[in-house]
Scaffold this active site. Structure first.
Site, mmCIF file in Angstrom:
data_model
loop_
_atom_site.group_PDB
_atom_site.id
_atom_site.type_symbol
_atom_site.label_atom_id
_atom_site.label_comp_id
_atom_site.label_asym_id
_atom_site.label_seq_id
_atom_site.Cartn_x
_atom_site.Cartn_y
_atom_site.Cartn_z
ATOM 1 N N HIS A 305 0.848 -1.196 0.000
ATOM 2 C CA HIS A 305 0.000 0.000 0.000
ATOM 3 C C HIS A 305 0.879 1.239 0.000
ATOM 4 O O HIS A 305 1.945 1.229 0.618
ATOM 5 C CB HIS A 305 -0.910 0.005 1.241
ATOM 6 N N ASP A 362 -7.922 -5.570 0.192
ATOM 7 C CA ASP A 362 -8.395 -6.402 -0.917
ATOM 8 C C ASP A 362 -7.964 -7.858 -0.824
ATOM 9 O O ASP A 362 -8.398 -8.684 -1.617
ATOM 10 C CB ASP A 362 -7.900 -5.818 -2.249
#
Ligand code: CMC
Length: 427
Positions: A305, A362
């Site tokens: 991320h 996710d």
């Protein structure tokens, strides 16, 4: 006078104010830099640039903290509902009981779509990706609801925000129904926001659809986890589109288009496809090796991320929700074991540790959505549905800011310098 930062350019020194937020890193206000020095900053990907001031969401990526209006995401996921979190994001405070009921009623009253929009779907191929349909249909809303597109009017902004939040489940469910060749199911306003969405998606006119409370709760929680995430790519797209004065439906359509990419919202679809491709735990190491190979474009989807350099707090909630859904539906997907093992192997590998790559929101969401019955192509649609509240809240915040200017980044030009046009017969 507060803190100042000094920048020395070509021998001349200038002071720049250091601005303080309520929490988080200070920022150097370089708005006068160009006027003072004739120079721009260079920051592709905005890795060191704050594009706006915002009071909605705070992330401390090193500590794995995510707060909406100050409230930790874990507490909201555990105790709140998507409607309540939406109210919080839009209004800044948690609602009273009456305020929540009134908000839920308002959203419920806006769930239906203009009937003519149904014919719009028929223009798409049956095998169209539902995100393509979402971009088209949401953009088209401005052609149907022009009575709420005066963005200078706060009441118009409120109505269009409510319309977008309320209609998104209907639009998303219709995109799904269209792809499987089933009739559209109209909203049932007796149901909750999330229960209604499940019924519009999985219900058929021939049978009574019963919402399973545990699935409704899990789905609602997934919506909470995706509601907002400060200045991510799609939110920044919505803000940039909105900064020109474009209508809210057009701005949200732009956000949906950006979200679709596999580095952003499309990662949930890509993560499950990756887990399917890996299949069994014995094949994991091969994929870990590929992810580490600089000459191989393969990445572990659902990992890493821009902001989190620690475990994504949304992934923690997502992982525990998997079991709840499995128990409620009495299913067990072996891919969950593969995912857990993949996480374990990756987190003990120096490559992922050094680069601080952890599972993100996710990584586990696809396993839950698949167990509930969604095809992978719908995963990003669900992300868009939930993120709509964040987008409209951020868009509203921006439009309400009197100092807001059109977003217009600068560039470092590396193309040819001026030259004379050469006629075709001389080239
Ligand atoms: N697998 C393998 N290596 C990775 C991964 C990954 N998933 N993510 C980053 N890296 C490596 C990358 O190769 C780079 O290595 P080096 O420094 O040697 O060049 C380093 O880690 C930093 O990566 P980056 O691409 O410069 O970092 P970024 O902040 O620009 O990208 C990201 C962040 C999310 C796009 C990236 O981690 C990624 O592509 N992850 C997979 C896609 C994904 O799961 N996206 C969902 C994000 S969360 C939901 C959302 O907000 O949309």
């Amino acid at each position: 006078m507060g803190d100042q930062a000094k920048l020395s350019v070509g021998g001349a020194e200038n002071d720049y104010a250091v601005l303080k937020g309520s929490v988080g890193p200070d920022v150097i206000d370089i708005r006068k830099l160009y006027a003072q020095t004739g120079k721009f900053t260079f920051d592709p990907g905005f890795t060191s640039t704050a594009s706006c001031e915002s009071a909605l969401t705070y992330i401390d990526g090193d500590e794995g903290v995510l707060l909406h209006r100050g409230y930790p995401i874990g507490q909201l996921a555990e105790n709140s509902s998507f409607m309540e979190t939406s109210y919080l994001l839009l209004n800044g405070e948690l609602p009273s009981k009456d305020e929540l009921t009134s908000f839920e009623n308002t959203i419920t009253r806006h769930t239906m779509l203009h009937e003519q929009l149904a014919t719009f779907y028929r223009g798409f191929r049956r095998d169209a990706h539902p995100m393509a349909i979402m971009c088209g249909v949401v953009g088209a809303l401005s052609a149907f609801y022009h009575d709420s597109t005066d963005i200078s009017d706060p009441e118009h902004r409120k109505i269009s925000s409510h319309r977008l939040i309320a209609k998104m489940p209907t639009i998303a469910a219709m995109a799904y129904k269209y792809s499987v060749g089933q009739p559209f199911v109209y909203p049932d306003n007796k149901l909750s926001y999330t229960g209604n969405f499940l019924r519009m998606t999985f219900g058929v006119p021939a049978e009574e659809y019963e919402v399973i409370p545990a699935v409704e709760k899990a789905m609602d929680r997934i919506f909470i986890l995706h509601a907002d995430h400060e200045q991510n790519a799609s939110t920044s797209t919505v803000r940039l589109a909105g900064s020109s004065g474009a209508n809210p439906f057009a701005c949200i359509a732009a956000g949906i288009a950006c979200l679709w990419g596999p580095a952003h919202g499309g990662a949930n679809e890509a993560a499950l496809n990756m887990l399917k491709e890996i299949g069994t735990p014995d094949r994991i190491q091969h994929y870990i090796d590929r992810a580490k190979d600089k000459n191989d474009p393969f990445r572990l989807m659902g990992f890493g991320h821009r902001v989190y350099k620690n475990y994504d707090p949304r992934a923690t909630v997502m992982q525990s929700t998997v079991r709840e859904v499995f128990d409620a539906l009495k299913v067990n997907d072996p891919l969950f074991e593969t995912a857990l093992r993949l996480e374990e192997i990756a987190l003990s590998d120096p490559y992922f540790a050094e680069k601080k790559l952890f599972p993100n929101v996710d990584f586990y969401s696809g396993i839950i959505l698949s167990a509930i019955g969604f095809p992978t192509t719908m995963f990003t649609v669900l992300f868009a549905l939930a993120r709509t509240v964040g987008w409209v809240a951020q868009w509203n915040e921006m439009i309400s800011d009197p100092g807001q200017k059109i977003g217009r980044p600068r560039q470092l030009y590396t193309g040819p310098t001026q030259r004379d046009y050469v006629p075709l017969d001389k080239r």
